[in-house]
Design an enzyme around this catalytic site. Structure first.
Site, mmCIF file in Angstrom:
data_model
loop_
_atom_site.group_PDB
_atom_site.id
_atom_site.type_symbol
_atom_site.label_atom_id
_atom_site.label_comp_id
_atom_site.label_asym_id
_atom_site.label_seq_id
_atom_site.Cartn_x
_atom_site.Cartn_y
_atom_site.Cartn_z
ATOM 1 N N GLU A 40 0.875 -1.184 0.000
ATOM 2 C CA GLU A 40 0.000 0.000 0.000
ATOM 3 C C GLU A 40 0.902 1.220 0.000
ATOM 4 O O GLU A 40 1.134 1.841 1.019
ATOM 5 C CB GLU A 40 -0.989 -0.004 1.174
ATOM 6 N N GLU A 83 3.795 8.762 -4.222
ATOM 7 C CA GLU A 83 4.653 8.361 -3.099
ATOM 8 C C GLU A 83 5.656 7.304 -3.563
ATOM 9 O O GLU A 83 6.209 6.569 -2.766
ATOM 10 C CB GLU A 83 3.798 7.922 -1.905
#
Lengths: 649, 649
Positions: B449, B458
């Site tokens: 995740e 990210e």
């Protein structure tokens, strides 16, 4: 070998370069072209067949890019003075083929990095290919962020090609080539190291369309041999329109580059009589195949008219931003008086105006009995006193002059002038501010020279309103009226100079500047008018004017970096004085134009109007301008509350 | 008396005001309206018949402007809490009549100066009159430069009037009223104290046109009594469309003001049953003539649906800019893990995805013999480990889990979790970076995740590419694919927050933000897509996407302050997870949207396309985005070379 010096032109020499093919033997390429009379070569740095993605990454050793020799094959000064790097023209950073795009990006970065290692002064970037050049611009912008001093010349065809001789494809070229440049430069945020190399071909766009480029950072004009016509003796020459354009390039320090194969068969050993050179052939060195083109460009340069004296004087001031004077708040220096007093044309106009006023004021039958009281308000070191006395002599009218001056330093000179000239009985020197002076009598004629480049910007209205008390009801003010004018301009150089300060203040300041590398996009329009004396009920000197400019449709789109401002003044009746280009008084040098920048340059599309607002605002201690644009899109009000730029009362 | 509290809404209370006529007796005006149930009055401060130019300037004593009483007639807190100053509505600063313009400017300045002396919270500026409002805007902008904290509410009719009831003239109103606001605000450079009071009339523009206002700084909605319909019992009510609009206003903390004469004849002593209030009439105080309108607004507020739990949680984050996390470069804090672990919906989706993958990986006949190797890369404090084990239990598949985590602090918690849950035989905790870990075996399933609000922001692509070595050739990555999306938005509040930093860096940064007061101007479009595992030849994670948005023609023109960004991820097959509005996973709170601002807001005219470019750029130590707009006009490349915003590798 520069193209030669023109009388009086002390600016950069003009050079002529030549575009060459890729060649491993760089020393030979340079030597043969320099021997042939060219100052520099525009040469490919890398083998054009190289594609990074086709290289086998054999082992851990990185492959050596196929550059034309090592940095050692030429001396550092040869690289930097005589070579412009030509970036591989096959690259296309906006290709739909991602692999090709990646290869293009790698090669572009490798070549510029190499050129930068060699300290070249410039690299020539190939022209954008499709309708869009965003990815190309992004990549160049990335490079620009960390580049040394090298310039990047983006190659732009002056006219879209009807038939592209390179690869036969022409469907991608149906846009105004200026749009390519504009999108590219806007994405790169007007980077000062990004400039233009214009490709000149046989067909030329309209004069207005051409004119835009003179406000843009054009560094080179690449003239193709197929652009040349053939004269009666078989030599290359250019059409009249091309000749005019070349003269403009030369006048704007744009370097010429000859490109292409020789297309004119010059008889061996002969030399074009108009070309003023010694034929190298006699020395045994073979004549450069493009020599006759170079000779023709040299001939065009040498036959240009010498610069008139005024323009020679102004050469050093071209496109150089100056802060406007604040003669009301500050006292001028002797040097400043000295310069302005030399403007004989200006004082002759004043003399003519005073003479006409004297004739109107005193009919011939009253010449013996009448004495006209004339006050020079803001007399400085006396030039208007002299002009007034000469007008009196010329018309045979009797004159009593008061010379009022607030600068005590100038008053010293005034006194000595009066003594020196023996004017003691004619001239009274008054050391006072015209807005406060308690005059012993009222004037018939009030003469002043308080005008700035934008007319009222040195506060002539406020000063003359203040002095109006000392003028008779039916008295005359010289000047009696003045009007400011503006016109939208492209002025990349000025915009970048303003931007270099990296603050808001400089974008909200008006500058005095000798405009040279600017494109005037539409005829100027009047802004504010002031009349003197002013007996109207509304005595406010606040003004608001909304203007609408239409850029001629044959110009195409254009970018507006700001507004050039001028003035025209009626001294008396038909005697006027001014710098508005269409009616400027010739041979006057006291005023350059004024330039109001825009914080964000505005692109005006062909046919869409430019709507501009100018305000003259008055506070208790200062006067200032605010300005803005509301069409094609709205900019913030510039210089709100005079926060950045104002003139002190 | 606020309109009441809604369950769970802890944001500003909602107030209702009333527009009043000029009255010398300010204390009476205020008292009677407050007694009638209104929270504040919008009251003229100056006699509307006053014209500065008609005043005889008798002697040296300046004349006293005819304000409604001195500052002493109300207490300071009454002035500031209960009075909004209504600027004289006769003023017209863009009148062709210069004298009228001058009078208007004087009065505007006098009244705002007075309001500011009284510390009023806001003044209501009359709507612009003609097609142009440049001079009005200039004058207001001048005032804003030196104003205290007072807000200026520019009155704007929501819909152009078909027939202006004020003065019968309607010819000047044939423009989209949003254009007035836009020109005004652009000239005033998005000043944060300049906001909007919308006049609501009986006819409403299209939903898209209305939608624009929710990205603008609307502070008040002035509802005219003639907008109200009459219900079966004779009471005022609003059309369904108006009711929906009012609910939106109330949900955006926009204050309601009732304006106009009472037009509904309410039987004395009766009370509308749906309105939940005590009728003041019983106390002997005469019922306020506009009371039934106020009651209806209160009724609308109270009948609004209570906020769902998720929205209540997010209330405090609305339109609040946050810097995105840098989980790769920085180690997250316990508090951050705590918050995200509570997102049960997200982990349920992961559990479903793992379960489906297990079923595909291990056919029923191999359940007893096969053990699936599953690696959670970026295990944090273990929620994905738990979800995976639950999926194994649910499907009856045998699982061997490696929990790989680079944050040594989280590893402490992981170890204790394993012990606490008795997972010692199932789970191996690995304290390492997934890009470096030398795994003892390869995984069947890689679960991660690592997605940010914009999907890849990210650095999930870089992390998973780095971890791909430890996945079997036919292994599964969960997620298997993700795509980022953007859409253009009007977001005045966000733009002003970015601008308040007065630097370039903040304009070139992407923010995580719970979008509330924004107008979404066009459906979102996909930007970058990444697939895992990635065995393609070109493994670059660089991306370039050109997007073209069309704003629906019934919207009218709009301003784009930036782009809202989202992601959608395919975890496994049909199990997806995401925040793209049209397909967002419900009741998930781990991600707010991302916001990419524009340095200069772009006005997009109805029908003209918005062309946008996004780049994902990769360097050796960082990844960053660059973005720009090339149509309707070109902006500079934002965040060139990642100079302002980047994510560290």
């Amino acid at each position: 070998m520069p193209l030669g010096q023109r009388v009086g032109d002390k600016s950069d020499s003009r050079y002529c370069g030549v575009e060459t093919e890729f060649d491993d033997d760089m020393p030979h390429v340079l030597a043969s072209n320099v021997a042939g009379g060219f100052d520099f070569i525009v040469a490919p740095l890398m083998d054009p067949t190289y594609r990074p993605s086709l290289e086998s990454s054999g082992g851990c050793g990185a492959s050596v890019p196929p550059f034309a020799g090592s940095d050692l094959v030429l001396s550092p000064s040869q690289w930097s003075c005589h070579v412009v790097g030509k970036i591989s023209s096959w690259i296309d950073l906006d290709s739909d083929d991602e692999g090709f795009r990646m290869d293009s990006e790698i090669v572009l970065k490798q070549e510029i990095s190499w050129a930068s290692h060699l300290s070249l002064q410039a690299c020539l970037l190939p022209a954008p290919r499709g309708a869009s050049c965003s990815n190309y611009a992004r990549c160049v912008n990335e490079i620009l962020q960390t580049l040394n001093n090298m310039q990047l010349w983006l190659r732009i065809p002056l006219q879209k090609l009807e038939d592209n001789p390179m690869d036969g494809s022409s469907d991608c070229l149906n846009v105004d080539s200026w749009e390519w440049w504009n999108e590219f430069r806007l994405l790169c945020e007007h980077h000062s190291q990004l400039s233009i190399a214009l490709d000149i071909l046989s067909s030329l766009p309209s004069g207005n369309s051409l004119g835009r480029w003179f406000g843009e950072p054009v560094k080179a004009a690449i003239v193709h041999t197929n652009t040349f016509l053939t004269n009666a003796r078989g030599y290359p020459c250019l059409s009249k329109r091309h000749q005019k354009l070349m003269a403009l390039f030369l006048n704007h320090s744009i370097q010429v580059v000859i490109s292409g194969k020789p297309l004119h068969d010059i008889p061996v050993g002969s030399s074009e009589p108009t070309a003023n050179h010694i034929d190298n052939n006699v020395e045994g060195i073979p004549r450069h195949p493009l020599r006759s083109y170079l000779d023709y460009v040299g001939y065009l340069y040498q036959k240009m008219e010498p610069l008139p004296e005024q323009e020679r004087f102004e050469l050093g001031y071209r496109d150089f931003l100056q802060s406007p004077l604040q003669p009301l708040m500050d006292n001028l220096e002797a040097q400043t008086y000295e310069t302005f007093e030399k403007d004989t044309v200006k004082y002759l106009q004043y003399q003519r105006a005073v003479a006409k006023a004297l004739l109107d004021r005193v009919p011939d039958e009253q010449v013996a009995t009448s004495t006209v009281v004339l006050m020079v308000v803001g007399a400085g070191r006396g030039p208007l006193v002299r002009a007034s006395l000469q007008a009196a002599e010329e018309t045979g009218r009797k004159l009593k002059v008061y010379a009022v001056e607030k600068n005590p330093n100038a008053v010293v000179t005034l006194h000595s002038l009066v003594k020196l000239e023996g004017w003691e009985n004619l001239v009274t020197v008054v050391s006072n501010d015209m807005r406060c002076w308690d005059a012993p009598e009222r004037a018939d004629i009030l003469v002043s020279e308080l005008l700035g480049s934008f007319g009222d910007n040195e506060l002539s209205p406020e000063c003359l309103d203040g002095a109006q008390r000392i003028l008779k009801q039916d008295g005359i003010s010289i000047p009696s009226m003045y009007t400011s004018f503006i016109q939208p301009v492209t002025a990349s150089k000025l915009y970048n100079d303003v931007k270099s300060h990296k603050d808001l203040v400089h974008f909200e300041t008006a500058y005095v500047v000798k405009l040279h590398s600017v494109a005037r996009l539409a005829p100027s329009q009047p802004v504010f008018t002031f009349n003197h004396p002013n007996y109207s009920a509304n005595k406010s000197n606040k003004r608001y004017k909304k203007l609408r400019f239409e850029i001629p449709s044959d110009t195409g789109s254009a970018i507006v970096h700001g507004f050039a401002g001028y003035f025209d003044a009626t001294l008396y009746k038909d005697v006027h004085l001014g710098i508005e280009p269409s009616m400027a008084t010739p041979n006057m040098f006291s005023w350059f134009a004024i330039f109001f920048p825009l914080r964000t340059p505005v692109c005006v599309r062909s046919g869409s109007p430019l709507e501009v607002h100018f305000w003259r605002c008055c506070g208790s201690t200062k006067v200032w301008y605010e300005w803005s644009v509301t069409s094609p899109y709205t900019l913030p009000i510039h210089n709100s509350n005079g926060r950045s730029y104002w003139v002190g009362l």
